[in-house]
Enzyme design. Structure first.
Site, PDB file in Angstrom:
ATOM      1  N   GLU A 142       0.859  -1.190   0.000  1.00 53.67           N
ATOM      2  CA  GLU A 142       0.000   0.000   0.000  1.00 53.67           C
ATOM      3  C   GLU A 142       0.892   1.235   0.000  1.00 53.67           C
ATOM      4  O   GLU A 142       1.765   1.356   0.862  1.00 53.67           O
ATOM      5  CB  GLU A 142      -0.868  -0.030   1.265  1.00 53.67           C
ATOM      6  CG  GLU A 142      -1.675   1.240   1.464  1.00 53.67           C
ATOM      7  CD  GLU A 142      -2.400   1.273   2.818  1.00 53.67           C
ATOM      8  OE1 GLU A 142      -2.458   0.219   3.507  1.00 53.67           O
ATOM      9  OE2 GLU A 142      -2.892   2.346   3.167  1.00 53.67           O
ATOM     10  N   HIS A 160       1.180   5.650  -0.388  1.00 47.20           N
ATOM     11  CA  HIS A 160       0.567   6.979  -0.425  1.00 47.20           C
ATOM     12  C   HIS A 160       1.660   8.015  -0.609  1.00 47.20           C
ATOM     13  O   HIS A 160       2.730   7.904   0.004  1.00 47.20           O
ATOM     14  CB  HIS A 160      -0.203   7.271   0.865  1.00 47.20           C
ATOM     15  CG  HIS A 160      -1.276   6.269   1.127  1.00 47.20           C
ATOM     16  ND1 HIS A 160      -2.459   6.274   0.417  1.00 47.20           N
ATOM     17  CD2 HIS A 160      -1.331   5.215   1.962  1.00 47.20           C
ATOM     18  CE1 HIS A 160      -3.200   5.255   0.834  1.00 47.20           C
ATOM     19  NE2 HIS A 160      -2.541   4.593   1.757  1.00 47.20           N
TER      20      HIS A 160
END
Ligand code: DQA
Length: 149
Positions: free
Chosen positions: A100, A102
Site C-alpha cells: 500500500e 501513499h
C-alpha cells in the site's frame, strides 16, 4: 529464470497528479512517477506495468488479473483506502504481495485518512515520501521476491 513482473495500480484522482492539490501531492504527474518507476525497474532487472482507474470495480478486476500474472503489486488506492472493503477483499484474494503506498503522510492529515481498511491485507504500507513512496515499494517487493525464490 522468469523475469519478475511488478504491477503498479493507481486509484481515483491520481490521474490528476501535477494539477491536483500540488501543496499536498507535489508537482509530478502520474506519467513522471511511472517513468521513474520504469527506470528503477530496469536498473533492478524487473518488468513493470501500469494501470490507473477512477472506478472501484475496474481496480478490483485488475487486482484479480494480477493474481496469475504478477509477482508483486504496488497499490495506491486513493480514497478507497479508507473505506473499500471490496478492494481489501480483492487484495486478500490474490496471490502476489501488495504494498500500500501513499504520496502524502495519511497519518498526519484528517482523522478519516488515518484509517486504512486495506492495510491488514497488504504486506506493508509506505506513506509520506511523495513519489519516493513508489520507489521504496518497488525495492521492498524485489527483496521479498528474492527472499522467496
Ligand atoms: C493518497 C491519500 C488518500 O487519502 C487520498 O484520498 C488520495 C491520495 C496519497 O497518495 O497520499 O487520493 O492515497
Amino acid at each position: 529464470m522468469k523475469t519478475m513482473l511488478i504491477s503498479v495500480i493507481n486509484g481515483p484522482n491520481l490521474n490528476m497528479l501535477g494539477e491536483r492539490e500540488p501543496q499536498v501531492y507535489g508537482s509530478e504527474t502520474l506519467d513522471d512517477i511511472n517513468s521513474a518507476l520504469g527506470r528503477a525497474a530496469r536498473d533492478r532487472g524487473v518488468d513493470v506495468e501500469f494501470f490507473q482507474s477512477n472506478s472501484e470495480g475496474s481496480l478490483i478486476d485488475r487486482l484479480h488479473e494480477c493474481s496469475r500474472r504478477s509477482d508483486g503489486v504496488i497499490l495506491n488506492a486513493g480514497a478507497y483506502t479508507h473505506y473499500s472493503i471490496a478492494i481489501r477483499d480483492a487484495i486478500a484474494a490474490i496471490r502476489p504481495p501488495v504494498v500500500e503506498v501513499h504520496l502524502s503522510n495519511v497519518h498526519a492529515r484528517e482523522e478519516f485518512r488515518r484509517v486504512s481498511v486495506i492495510a491488514p491485507a497488504c504486506v506493508g504500507q509506505i506513506s509520506g515520501f511523495g513519489s519516493t513512496s513508489y520507489l521504496l515499494a518497488l525495492e521492498a517487493l524485489v527483496r521479498i521476491y528474492e527472499e522467496r525464490s
